[in-house]
Scaffold this motif. Structure first.
Motif, PDB file in Angstrom:
ATOM      1  N   ALA A 168       0.963  -1.232   0.022  1.00 17.16           N
ATOM      2  CA  ALA A 168      -0.073   0.170   0.215  1.00 17.16           C
ATOM      3  C   ALA A 168       1.002   1.318  -0.149  1.00 17.16           C
ATOM      4  O   ALA A 168       0.546   2.221  -0.639  1.00 17.16           O
ATOM      5  CB  ALA A 168      -1.107  -0.088   1.227  1.00 17.16           C
ATOM      6  N   ASP A 169       2.158   1.083   0.822  1.00 19.94           N
ATOM      7  CA  ASP A 169       2.829   2.411   0.895  1.00 19.94           C
ATOM      8  C   ASP A 169       3.579   2.654  -0.509  1.00 19.94           C
ATOM      9  O   ASP A 169       3.900   3.685  -0.857  1.00 19.94           O
ATOM     10  CB  ASP A 169       3.641   2.153   1.874  1.00 19.94           C
ATOM     11  CG  ASP A 169       3.154   2.075   3.384  1.00 19.94           C
ATOM     12  OD1 ASP A 169       1.932   2.682   3.522  1.00 19.94           O
ATOM     13  OD2 ASP A 169       3.899   1.514   4.324  1.00 19.94           O
ATOM     14  N   GLU A 170       3.990   1.410  -1.256  1.00 19.25           N
ATOM     15  CA  GLU A 170       4.769   1.748  -2.376  1.00 19.25           C
ATOM     16  C   GLU A 170       3.592   1.691  -3.604  1.00 19.25           C
ATOM     17  O   GLU A 170       3.134   0.535  -3.806  1.00 19.25           O
ATOM     18  CB  GLU A 170       5.703   0.575  -2.717  1.00 19.25           C
ATOM     19  CG  GLU A 170       6.807   0.316  -1.569  1.00 19.25           C
ATOM     20  CD  GLU A 170       7.685  -0.541  -1.896  1.00 19.25           C
ATOM     21  OE1 GLU A 170       7.788  -1.303  -2.818  1.00 19.25           O
ATOM     22  OE2 GLU A 170       8.546  -0.850  -0.697  1.00 19.25           O
ATOM     23  N   ALA A 171       3.791   2.494  -4.467  1.00 24.63           N
ATOM     24  CA  ALA A 171       3.123   2.476  -5.688  1.00 24.63           C
ATOM     25  C   ALA A 171       3.618   1.617  -6.717  1.00 24.63           C
ATOM     26  O   ALA A 171       4.866   1.976  -6.937  1.00 24.63           O
ATOM     27  CB  ALA A 171       2.677   4.106  -6.323  1.00 24.63           C
ATOM     28  N   PHE A 172       2.975   0.725  -7.355  1.00 23.58           N
ATOM     29  CA  PHE A 172       3.600  -0.295  -8.150  1.00 23.58           C
ATOM     30  C   PHE A 172       3.924   0.196  -9.597  1.00 23.58           C
ATOM     31  O   PHE A 172       2.864   1.167  -9.983  1.00 23.58           O
ATOM     32  CB  PHE A 172       2.526  -1.399  -8.342  1.00 23.58           C
ATOM     33  CG  PHE A 172       3.245  -2.545  -9.169  1.00 23.58           C
ATOM     34  CD1 PHE A 172       4.265  -3.393  -8.324  1.00 23.58           C
ATOM     35  CD2 PHE A 172       2.985  -3.139 -10.294  1.00 23.58           C
ATOM     36  CE1 PHE A 172       4.998  -4.487  -8.990  1.00 23.58           C
ATOM     37  CE2 PHE A 172       3.397  -4.146 -10.797  1.00 23.58           C
ATOM     38  CZ  PHE A 172       4.362  -4.778 -10.272  1.00 23.58           C
ATOM     39  N   PRO A 173       4.869   0.371 -10.083  1.00 17.68           N
ATOM     40  CA  PRO A 173       5.184   1.104 -11.369  1.00 17.68           C
ATOM     41  C   PRO A 173       4.472   0.565 -12.856  1.00 17.68           C
ATOM     42  O   PRO A 173       4.981   1.261 -13.521  1.00 17.68           O
ATOM     43  CB  PRO A 173       6.613   1.382 -11.375  1.00 17.68           C
ATOM     44  CG  PRO A 173       7.007  -0.398 -10.736  1.00 17.68           C
ATOM     45  CD  PRO A 173       5.916  -0.572  -9.623  1.00 17.68           C
ATOM     46  N   VAL A 174       3.602  -0.452 -12.245  1.00 18.07           N
ATOM     47  CA  VAL A 174       2.992  -0.672 -13.644  1.00 18.07           C
ATOM     48  C   VAL A 174       1.339  -0.551 -13.666  1.00 18.07           C
ATOM     49  O   VAL A 174       0.860  -0.882 -12.702  1.00 18.07           O
ATOM     50  CB  VAL A 174       3.274  -2.320 -14.009  1.00 18.07           C
ATOM     51  CG1 VAL A 174       2.463  -2.903 -15.112  1.00 18.07           C
ATOM     52  CG2 VAL A 174       4.768  -2.463 -13.952  1.00 18.07           C
ATOM     53  N   SER A 175       0.759  -0.070 -14.637  1.00 15.19           N
ATOM     54  CA  SER A 175      -0.713   0.097 -14.655  1.00 15.19           C
ATOM     55  C   SER A 175      -1.272  -0.837 -15.269  1.00 15.19           C
ATOM     56  O   SER A 175      -0.882  -1.669 -16.100  1.00 15.19           O
ATOM     57  CB  SER A 175      -0.900   1.638 -15.463  1.00 15.19           C
ATOM     58  OG  SER A 175      -0.232   2.488 -15.104  1.00 15.19           O
ATOM     59  N   PRO A 176      -2.667  -1.231 -14.863  1.00 18.79           N
ATOM     60  CA  PRO A 176      -3.359  -2.074 -15.298  1.00 18.79           C
ATOM     61  C   PRO A 176      -3.637  -2.002 -16.761  1.00 18.79           C
ATOM     62  O   PRO A 176      -3.793  -0.948 -17.350  1.00 18.79           O
ATOM     63  CB  PRO A 176      -4.704  -2.380 -14.317  1.00 18.79           C
ATOM     64  CG  PRO A 176      -4.317  -1.397 -13.169  1.00 18.79           C
ATOM     65  CD  PRO A 176      -3.280  -0.598 -13.487  1.00 18.79           C
ATOM     66  N   GLY A 177      -3.702  -3.066 -17.548  1.00 16.97           N
ATOM     67  CA  GLY A 177      -4.310  -2.994 -19.017  1.00 16.97           C
ATOM     68  C   GLY A 177      -3.160  -2.495 -19.945  1.00 16.97           C
ATOM     69  O   GLY A 177      -3.667  -2.178 -21.062  1.00 16.97           O
ATOM     70  N   THR A 178      -1.912  -2.582 -19.685  1.00 14.22           N
ATOM     71  CA  THR A 178      -0.818  -1.900 -20.431  1.00 14.22           C
ATOM     72  C   THR A 178      -0.121  -3.135 -20.995  1.00 14.22           C
ATOM     73  O   THR A 178      -0.002  -4.254 -20.305  1.00 14.22           O
ATOM     74  CB  THR A 178       0.052  -1.039 -19.806  1.00 14.22           C
ATOM     75  OG1 THR A 178       0.754  -1.640 -18.470  1.00 14.22           O
ATOM     76  CG2 THR A 178      -0.768   0.252 -19.110  1.00 14.22           C
ATOM     77  N   ASN A 179       0.768  -2.827 -21.844  1.00 15.39           N
ATOM     78  CA  ASN A 179       1.756  -3.735 -22.512  1.00 15.39           C
ATOM     79  C   ASN A 179       2.775  -4.206 -21.381  1.00 15.39           C
ATOM     80  O   ASN A 179       2.993  -5.413 -21.225  1.00 15.39           O
ATOM     81  CB  ASN A 179       2.446  -3.275 -23.705  1.00 15.39           C
ATOM     82  CG  ASN A 179       1.719  -3.139 -24.980  1.00 15.39           C
ATOM     83  OD1 ASN A 179       0.748  -3.970 -24.831  1.00 15.39           O
ATOM     84  ND2 ASN A 179       2.295  -2.456 -25.907  1.00 15.39           N
ATOM     85  N   GLU A 180       2.995  -3.301 -20.504  1.00 15.11           N
ATOM     86  CA  GLU A 180       3.832  -3.527 -19.418  1.00 15.11           C
ATOM     87  C   GLU A 180       3.230  -4.857 -18.311  1.00 15.11           C
ATOM     88  O   GLU A 180       3.910  -5.490 -18.131  1.00 15.11           O
ATOM     89  CB  GLU A 180       4.241  -2.205 -18.533  1.00 15.11           C
ATOM     90  CG  GLU A 180       5.287  -1.496 -19.443  1.00 15.11           C
ATOM     91  CD  GLU A 180       5.495  -0.370 -18.331  1.00 15.11           C
ATOM     92  OE1 GLU A 180       5.238   0.082 -17.140  1.00 15.11           O
ATOM     93  OE2 GLU A 180       6.165   0.669 -19.017  1.00 15.11           O
ATOM     94  N   GLU A 181       1.951  -4.510 -18.074  1.00 14.84           N
ATOM     95  CA  GLU A 181       1.383  -5.537 -17.267  1.00 14.84           C
ATOM     96  C   GLU A 181       1.299  -6.968 -17.832  1.00 14.84           C
ATOM     97  O   GLU A 181       1.415  -7.789 -17.335  1.00 14.84           O
ATOM     98  CB  GLU A 181      -0.150  -5.029 -16.931  1.00 14.84           C
ATOM     99  CG  GLU A 181      -0.736  -6.372 -16.024  1.00 14.84           C
ATOM    100  CD  GLU A 181      -2.041  -6.179 -16.062  1.00 14.84           C
ATOM    101  OE1 GLU A 181      -2.827  -6.679 -15.234  1.00 14.84           O
ATOM    102  OE2 GLU A 181      -2.937  -5.289 -16.840  1.00 14.84           O
ATOM    103  N   THR A 182       1.189  -6.894 -19.179  1.00 15.58           N
ATOM    104  CA  THR A 182       0.762  -8.023 -19.991  1.00 15.58           C
ATOM    105  C   THR A 182       1.996  -8.952 -19.991  1.00 15.58           C
ATOM    106  O   THR A 182       2.096  -9.967 -19.841  1.00 15.58           O
ATOM    107  CB  THR A 182       0.372  -7.819 -21.272  1.00 15.58           C
ATOM    108  OG1 THR A 182      -0.949  -7.184 -21.482  1.00 15.58           O
ATOM    109  CG2 THR A 182       0.166  -9.322 -22.042  1.00 15.58           C
ATOM    110  N   ALA A 183       3.286  -8.103 -20.353  1.00 17.97           N
ATOM    111  CA  ALA A 183       4.520  -8.892 -20.291  1.00 17.97           C
ATOM    112  C   ALA A 183       5.097  -9.146 -19.032  1.00 17.97           C
ATOM    113  O   ALA A 183       5.482 -10.356 -18.770  1.00 17.97           O
ATOM    114  CB  ALA A 183       5.576  -7.766 -20.858  1.00 17.97           C
TER     115      ALA A 183
END
Length: 142
Positions: free
Chosen positions: A15-30
């Motif tokens: 919760a304290d750290e923002a995860f650097p990958v957004s949902p629905g992106t190529n980054e998340e898929t990979a």
């Protein structure tokens, strides 16, 4: 520990750290594919063949994930940083659950049985008219 439990410290850290990958992106898929297959290293083209990430985007996507500290690379192969596999899988699971909850909320059909506690604009207008009419009648009888 089962997949339905998590140490509170881990949950608070997430919760304290923002995860650097957004949902629905190529980054998340990979990243999801690489985390699911954490014991395998992929060349960009092989990853594109196994995911929906376009071949002309996959290299840039992997480089971004590498710069964010989520992937490692060696001799043109990319793989999840082994020390972060559990963390990455956990956060990706959280993202998936949030996406599913949002999809469920948007797919909920409207209440058509008349028990909906939220009034429509027409219902509000009718109620206002009723109250105004009742107030007028009360004023006249006084």
């Amino acid at each position: 520990m089962s997949s339905s439990t998590i140490p509170v410290e881990e949950l608070q850290r997430r919760a304290d750290e923002a995860f650097p990958v957004s949902p629905g992106t190529n980054e998340e898929t990979a990243l999801r594919h690489l985390a699911t297959n954490a014991d395998t290293a992929y060349r960009p083209r092989a990853l594109a063949d196994e995911t929906e990430v376009a071949p002309n985007s996959v290299g840039k996507t992997l480089d971004r994930l590498y710069r964010k500290g989520l992937l490692d690379r060696h001799d043109g192969y990319y793989f999840v940083v082994q020390e972060r596999v559990d963390e990455i899988r956990g956060v990706l699971g959280d993202l998936h659950n949030a996406e599913m909850a949002a999809a469920d909320a948007s797919a909920t059909p409207p209440d058509t049985d008349g028990d909906d506690p939220i009034a429509t604009a027409d219902e509000v207008d009718e109620l206002v008219d009723e109250v105004a009419s009742t107030d007028s009648e009360r004023s006249e009888t006084r």
